[in-house]
Design a protein around this motif. Structure first.
Motif, PDB file in Angstrom:
ATOM      1  N   THR A  68       0.810  -1.221   0.000  1.00 30.26           N
ATOM      2  CA  THR A  68       0.000   0.000   0.000  1.00 30.26           C
ATOM      3  C   THR A  68       0.840   1.267   0.000  1.00 30.26           C
ATOM      4  OG1 THR A  68      -0.113   0.157   2.422  1.00 30.26           O
ATOM      5  CG2 THR A  68      -1.756  -1.236   1.315  1.00 30.26           C
ATOM      6  N   GLU A 115       1.808   2.653   2.685  1.00 32.25           N
ATOM      7  CA  GLU A 115       1.473   3.376   3.908  1.00 32.25           C
ATOM      8  C   GLU A 115       2.569   3.201   4.957  1.00 32.25           C
ATOM      9  OE1 GLU A 115      -2.329   2.105   5.230  1.00 32.25           O
ATOM     10  OE2 GLU A 115      -3.397   2.899   3.481  1.00 32.25           O
ATOM     11  N   ARG A 116       2.906   4.292   5.626  1.00 33.52           N
ATOM     12  CA  ARG A 116       3.970   4.298   6.631  1.00 33.52           C
ATOM     13  C   ARG A 116       3.387   4.737   7.965  1.00 33.52           C
ATOM     14  NH1 ARG A 116       7.762   8.706   7.945  1.00 33.52           N
ATOM     15  NH2 ARG A 116       9.742   7.877   8.743  1.00 33.52           N
ATOM     16  N   LYS A 117       3.830   4.099   9.041  1.00 34.64           N
ATOM     17  CA  LYS A 117       3.357   4.475  10.372  1.00 34.64           C
ATOM     18  C   LYS A 117       4.504   4.370  11.367  1.00 34.64           C
ATOM     19  CE  LYS A 117       1.808  -0.189  11.679  1.00 34.64           C
ATOM     20  NZ  LYS A 117       0.663  -1.023  12.111  1.00 34.64           N
TER      21      LYS A 117
END
Length: 421
Positions: free
Chosen positions: A186, A188-190
């Motif tokens: 995706t 997406e980074r967190k």
């Protein structure tokens, strides 16, 4: 693993095993680190970084090459460029789940923000994702990394090069920096675990009162072979302490932290009270439950090969008759350890060459399988320009990839240990 006969043999100092130089035509090449295979999952390709020059430190925005070596044909080919590198781990090149994806760091030189690049080295197709890479999970789905800009606060030569004024400082227990996770599908980074999370939640508990007036930064991080646990190292120094900019300080405090892959169950495996005696270079045991590292246990400044459980229990020597050195890895067979040496360590030869050491835990013996030159003129400018062999196992666990400094430049080699392991 098939290796072309067109690669020249390395025969200096009579190696115990067959050794090939896989970068005979491309100067300035090296592979990432001792805990990552630069060889693709199929065993056919090797991904390397080529420095633009070897005699000074890189500057912000200076580009290096990503090089692909075909072990079947001996072809060496530049497949991309990156500004997100430093002289020790390069651009942190990691292979994904197959031969069609490599991941590495780059930098947006307009904003000076790090980028993680996913590249198909055969088609040139790229995908840019926010953040950075240090290690990828065994299934290729998750990338973990500390902030690559901040890593330089405690040690030059790792992370990425950006202008000094672009590097944030971590005063106190930061809840907006720590260990990051990036989803490779995706993008997406967190923030998986913050530095504050570690100080608040780690077991055994850390006395926060001792560290509230300081700066703390994330550094190394690694998945275990099973992909269900992560190790994360942190470095702290006192805010009022006088120290050179981005150089290792005598006052640094180190932690080796482990946690589940989702960031829960945070444990202190090795803390400052132990590391202060001296030590370096942690790695996972093949069982994913223990760690190995070089550590001084007895206050005598003697490095031993040490193991410790993921929760910090049962710390002790793996073997007490053979000293530690360099970058050790326990082979999946559990019987052998391979490591190298720094130029200054006792097991080095004192002439700019160092051993690749194969230690047999069953026989309680060791052998120098290869003696490789690493001494180079760059170290007169900065120790950051040293050449570390960083011996790393290929996916077949029979071949060993390592760096050296031969014929006036950095080169990469493969040793065939199938007759020994």
């Amino acid at each position: 693993m098939k290796i072309s006969e067109h690669f020249p043999a390395y025969t200096d100092f009579s190696p115990l095993v067959p050794v090939k130089c896989i970068t005979p035509r491309t100067e300035g090449c090296f592979h990432r680190f001792f805990d990552t295979s630069p060889v693709s999952p199929s065993g056919r390709y090797v991904a390397l970084l080529q420095m633009p020059q070897e005699h000074r430190l890189p500057e912000p925005g200076e580009a290096a090459n990503i090089v692909l070596v075909d072990l079947h044909t001996a072809e060496e080919r530049v497949v991309s460029q990156t500004c997100g590198w430093e002289p020790q781990l390069g651009a942190n090149i990691n292979w994904g789940a197959d031969d069609n994806s490599i991941f590495y760091n780059d930098v947006n030189t307009t904003t000076w923000e790090p980028l993680c690049v996913r590249l198909n080295p055969h088609t040139g197709e790229k995908r840019l994702m926010p953040g950075s890479i240090y290690r990828i999970s065994p299934d290729g789905k998750t990338i973990i990394s500390a902030c690559p800009k901040r890593m330089r606060r405690t040690q030059l030569g790792y992370g990425i090069i950006v202008p000094d004024e672009q590097i944030p400082r971590n005063y106190g227990f930061r809840d907006d920096d720590g260990l990051y996770a990036l989803d490779t599908e995706t993008g997406e980074r967190k923030l998986l675990v913050s530095i504050k999370d570690v100080f608040d939640r780690a077991e055994p508990s850390i006395d926060k009162a001792l560290y509230e007036h300081g700066e703390c930064y994330g550094f190394h991080c690694k998945f275990n072979p099973q992909g269900d646990r992560i190790l994360f190292t942190m470095r702290w120094f006192h805010t009022e302490q006088e120290q050179p900019w981005n150089m290792i300080s005598q006052g640094l405090k180190y932690w080796v932290i482990t946690m589940k892959a989702d960031g829960s169950d945070i444990r202190v495996a090795v803390g400052p009270e132990q590391w202060d005696k001296g030590g370096h270079h942690i790695n996972w045991y093949p069982d994913g439950e223990r760690l190995s590292m070089n550590l001084c246990l007895d206050g005598d400044k003697q490095l031993y090969l040490v193991q410790v459980n993921k929760d910090g229990t049962n710390i002790g020597k793996i073997i007490d008759s053979i000293p530690g050195s360099g970058h050790p890895t326990v082979h999946p067979n559990g019987r052998h350890i391979v490591t190298d040496s720094y130029e200054h360590e006792k097991v080095a030869f004192g002439d700019g060459t160092v051993p690749l050491r194969l230690i047999d835990l069953q026989e309680k013996s060791e052998a120098t399988i290869v003696r490789i030159p690493i001494g180079n003129p760059g170290t007169k400018v900065s120790g950051v320009l040293r050449v570390d062999p960083h011996p790393a196992w290929a996916p077949d666990n029979k071949h060993l990839v390592f760096n050296g400094y031969v014929d006036g430049t950095r080169r990469v080699f493969i040793a065939d240990l199938s007759g020994l392991v």
